[in-house]
Design a protein around this motif. Structure first.
Motif, PDB file in Angstrom:
ATOM      1  N   LYS A 178     -49.838   9.453  50.815  1.00 53.94           N
ATOM      2  CA  LYS A 178     -49.060   8.241  50.464  1.00 53.94           C
ATOM      3  C   LYS A 178     -47.610   8.837  50.546  1.00 53.94           C
ATOM      4  O   LYS A 178     -46.569   7.978  50.248  1.00 53.94           O
ATOM      5  CB  LYS A 178     -49.369   7.782  49.096  1.00 53.94           C
ATOM      6  CG  LYS A 178     -50.863   7.359  48.839  1.00 53.94           C
ATOM      7  CD  LYS A 178     -51.097   6.045  49.802  1.00 53.94           C
ATOM      8  CE  LYS A 178     -52.504   5.535  49.415  1.00 53.94           C
ATOM      9  NZ  LYS A 178     -53.096   5.163  50.641  1.00 53.94           N
ATOM     10  N   ALA A 179     -47.251  10.222  50.473  1.00 57.39           N
ATOM     11  CA  ALA A 179     -45.910  10.620  50.681  1.00 57.39           C
ATOM     12  C   ALA A 179     -45.189  10.076  51.975  1.00 57.39           C
ATOM     13  O   ALA A 179     -45.766   9.817  52.886  1.00 57.39           O
ATOM     14  CB  ALA A 179     -45.831  12.142  50.547  1.00 57.39           C
ATOM     15  N   PRO A 180     -44.126   9.720  51.537  1.00 57.05           N
ATOM     16  CA  PRO A 180     -43.227   9.031  52.824  1.00 57.05           C
ATOM     17  C   PRO A 180     -43.070  10.045  54.045  1.00 57.05           C
ATOM     18  O   PRO A 180     -43.285   9.655  55.032  1.00 57.05           O
ATOM     19  CB  PRO A 180     -41.797   8.896  52.413  1.00 57.05           C
ATOM     20  CG  PRO A 180     -41.844   9.337  50.884  1.00 57.05           C
ATOM     21  CD  PRO A 180     -43.045   9.797  50.586  1.00 57.05           C
ATOM     22  N   SER A 181     -43.169  11.487  53.775  1.00 59.28           N
ATOM     23  CA  SER A 181     -43.442  12.331  55.152  1.00 59.28           C
ATOM     24  C   SER A 181     -44.321  13.273  54.685  1.00 59.28           C
ATOM     25  O   SER A 181     -44.290  13.750  53.388  1.00 59.28           O
ATOM     26  CB  SER A 181     -41.860  13.023  55.174  1.00 59.28           C
ATOM     27  OG  SER A 181     -41.935  14.216  55.757  1.00 59.28           O
ATOM     28  N   HIS A 182     -45.075  13.935  55.519  1.00 62.11           N
ATOM     29  CA  HIS A 182     -46.024  14.978  55.231  1.00 62.11           C
ATOM     30  C   HIS A 182     -45.244  16.014  54.460  1.00 62.11           C
ATOM     31  O   HIS A 182     -45.753  16.776  53.681  1.00 62.11           O
ATOM     32  CB  HIS A 182     -46.767  15.368  56.488  1.00 62.11           C
ATOM     33  CG  HIS A 182     -47.731  14.258  56.987  1.00 62.11           C
ATOM     34  ND1 HIS A 182     -47.528  13.422  57.860  1.00 62.11           N
ATOM     35  CD2 HIS A 182     -48.995  13.641  56.331  1.00 62.11           C
ATOM     36  CE1 HIS A 182     -48.404  12.572  58.053  1.00 62.11           C
ATOM     37  NE2 HIS A 182     -49.270  12.771  57.161  1.00 62.11           N
ATOM     38  N   LEU A 183     -44.125  16.384  55.063  1.00 61.81           N
ATOM     39  CA  LEU A 183     -43.101  17.714  54.439  1.00 61.81           C
ATOM     40  C   LEU A 183     -42.753  17.384  53.221  1.00 61.81           C
ATOM     41  O   LEU A 183     -42.391  18.640  52.425  1.00 61.81           O
ATOM     42  CB  LEU A 183     -41.992  17.814  55.435  1.00 61.81           C
ATOM     43  CG  LEU A 183     -42.456  18.328  56.696  1.00 61.81           C
ATOM     44  CD1 LEU A 183     -41.082  18.425  57.788  1.00 61.81           C
ATOM     45  CD2 LEU A 183     -43.352  19.439  56.857  1.00 61.81           C
ATOM     46  N   GLU A 184     -42.888  16.271  52.492  1.00 60.94           N
ATOM     47  CA  GLU A 184     -42.705  15.892  51.011  1.00 60.94           C
ATOM     48  C   GLU A 184     -43.947  16.182  50.275  1.00 60.94           C
ATOM     49  O   GLU A 184     -43.951  16.010  49.115  1.00 60.94           O
ATOM     50  CB  GLU A 184     -42.108  14.471  50.979  1.00 60.94           C
ATOM     51  CG  GLU A 184     -40.647  14.372  51.516  1.00 60.94           C
ATOM     52  CD  GLU A 184     -40.161  13.151  51.461  1.00 60.94           C
ATOM     53  OE1 GLU A 184     -40.234  12.360  50.427  1.00 60.94           O
ATOM     54  OE2 GLU A 184     -39.812  12.507  52.420  1.00 60.94           O
ATOM     55  N   CYS A 185     -45.012  16.237  50.838  1.00 63.11           N
ATOM     56  CA  CYS A 185     -46.506  16.181  50.121  1.00 63.11           C
ATOM     57  C   CYS A 185     -46.723  17.560  49.817  1.00 63.11           C
ATOM     58  O   CYS A 185     -46.707  18.548  50.595  1.00 63.11           O
ATOM     59  CB  CYS A 185     -47.427  15.689  51.021  1.00 63.11           C
ATOM     60  SG  CYS A 185     -49.113  15.928  50.140  1.00 63.11           S
ATOM     61  N   PRO A 186     -46.680  17.924  48.493  1.00 64.69           N
ATOM     62  CA  PRO A 186     -47.093  19.346  47.925  1.00 64.69           C
ATOM     63  C   PRO A 186     -48.406  19.850  48.496  1.00 64.69           C
ATOM     64  O   PRO A 186     -48.540  21.214  48.901  1.00 64.69           O
ATOM     65  CB  PRO A 186     -47.006  19.250  46.514  1.00 64.69           C
ATOM     66  CG  PRO A 186     -46.569  17.784  46.123  1.00 64.69           C
ATOM     67  CD  PRO A 186     -46.420  17.056  47.325  1.00 64.69           C
ATOM     68  N   THR A 187     -49.617  19.150  48.480  1.00 61.25           N
ATOM     69  CA  THR A 187     -50.658  19.439  49.218  1.00 61.25           C
ATOM     70  C   THR A 187     -50.575  19.781  50.700  1.00 61.25           C
ATOM     71  O   THR A 187     -51.128  20.881  51.022  1.00 61.25           O
ATOM     72  CB  THR A 187     -51.563  18.357  48.959  1.00 61.25           C
ATOM     73  OG1 THR A 187     -51.926  18.119  47.556  1.00 61.25           O
ATOM     74  CG2 THR A 187     -53.028  18.821  49.345  1.00 61.25           C
ATOM     75  N   PHE A 188     -49.911  19.058  51.401  1.00 59.50           N
ATOM     76  CA  PHE A 188     -49.685  19.234  52.918  1.00 59.50           C
ATOM     77  C   PHE A 188     -48.886  20.340  53.054  1.00 59.50           C
ATOM     78  O   PHE A 188     -49.240  21.346  53.841  1.00 59.50           O
ATOM     79  CB  PHE A 188     -49.160  18.029  53.682  1.00 59.50           C
ATOM     80  CG  PHE A 188     -49.316  18.214  54.954  1.00 59.50           C
ATOM     81  CD1 PHE A 188     -50.282  17.958  55.563  1.00 59.50           C
ATOM     82  CD2 PHE A 188     -47.986  18.580  55.719  1.00 59.50           C
ATOM     83  CE1 PHE A 188     -50.316  18.376  57.089  1.00 59.50           C
ATOM     84  CE2 PHE A 188     -48.137  18.692  56.912  1.00 59.50           C
ATOM     85  CZ  PHE A 188     -49.223  18.315  57.787  1.00 59.50           C
ATOM     86  N   ARG A 189     -47.944  20.747  52.025  1.00 58.26           N
ATOM     87  CA  ARG A 189     -47.160  21.958  52.195  1.00 58.26           C
ATOM     88  C   ARG A 189     -48.098  23.429  52.006  1.00 58.26           C
ATOM     89  O   ARG A 189     -48.034  24.216  52.659  1.00 58.26           O
ATOM     90  CB  ARG A 189     -46.069  22.142  51.460  1.00 58.26           C
ATOM     91  CG  ARG A 189     -44.972  20.828  51.891  1.00 58.26           C
ATOM     92  CD  ARG A 189     -43.473  20.887  51.337  1.00 58.26           C
ATOM     93  NE  ARG A 189     -42.693  22.206  51.947  1.00 58.26           N
ATOM     94  CZ  ARG A 189     -42.079  22.243  53.129  1.00 58.26           C
ATOM     95  NH1 ARG A 189     -42.237  21.389  53.785  1.00 58.26           N
ATOM     96  NH2 ARG A 189     -41.730  23.518  53.485  1.00 58.26           N
TER      97      ARG A 189
END
Length: 144
Positions: free
Chosen positions: A113-124
């Motif tokens: 649901k993060a606006p950008s994948h780079l803002e998602c801690p899990t994706f990072r």
């Protein structure tokens, strides 16, 4: 007792589900052997169909043709190297875990649901793990 029937290459292809070109290639590699010729067609013993099934199982498990050929050369046809099977099963277990992690990462990225994948801690974290794996594959860096 019924004599074992011989099969021409077309019959072997039909029974094994493999194209004749694959059969010729396997023969070149020494994985199977024709027992003769009938005209221009190669002739095989009926047992070659079982041998081809073993080759197919080995390929599906991730063994190379050279590994399969080595197993056939080292022991009778139906006696498979159990240690090699265990080693391959262990390799597949590691690969399954890696692929499961990639699958989970893809699903998370698709549903995040993060606006950008780079803002998602899990994706990072997934990105960091990917970088660590790259570094681990390369080994230590050499400096000039």
């Amino acid at each position: 007792m019924k004599a074992q029937e011989n099969l021409d290459i077309g019959q072997v292809a039909k029974r094994s589900g493999l194209p004749a070109s694959t059969l010729r290639y396997y023969e070149e590699k020494g994985l199977i052997r024709a027992i003769g010729r009938h005209g221009l067609r190669r002739v095989f013993s009926a047992g070659v169909v079982d041998q081809l099934a073993l080759i197919t199982l080995g390929r599906n498990a991730g063994f190379s043709l050279d590994e399969i050929g080595g197993m056939f050369a080292a022991r009778p046809l139906m006696e498979i190297d159990r240690a090699a099977l265990r080693t391959k099963a262990d390799e597949l277990e590691v690969k399954i875990k890696q692929l499961s992690a990639v699958r989970d990462g893809l699903r998370h990225a698709a549903d995040c649901k993060a606006p950008s994948h780079l803002e998602c801690p899990t994706f990072r974290r997934f990105m960091q793990l990917a970088t660590k794996r790259n570094k681990a594959r390369k080994g230590p860096r050499r400096t000039a």
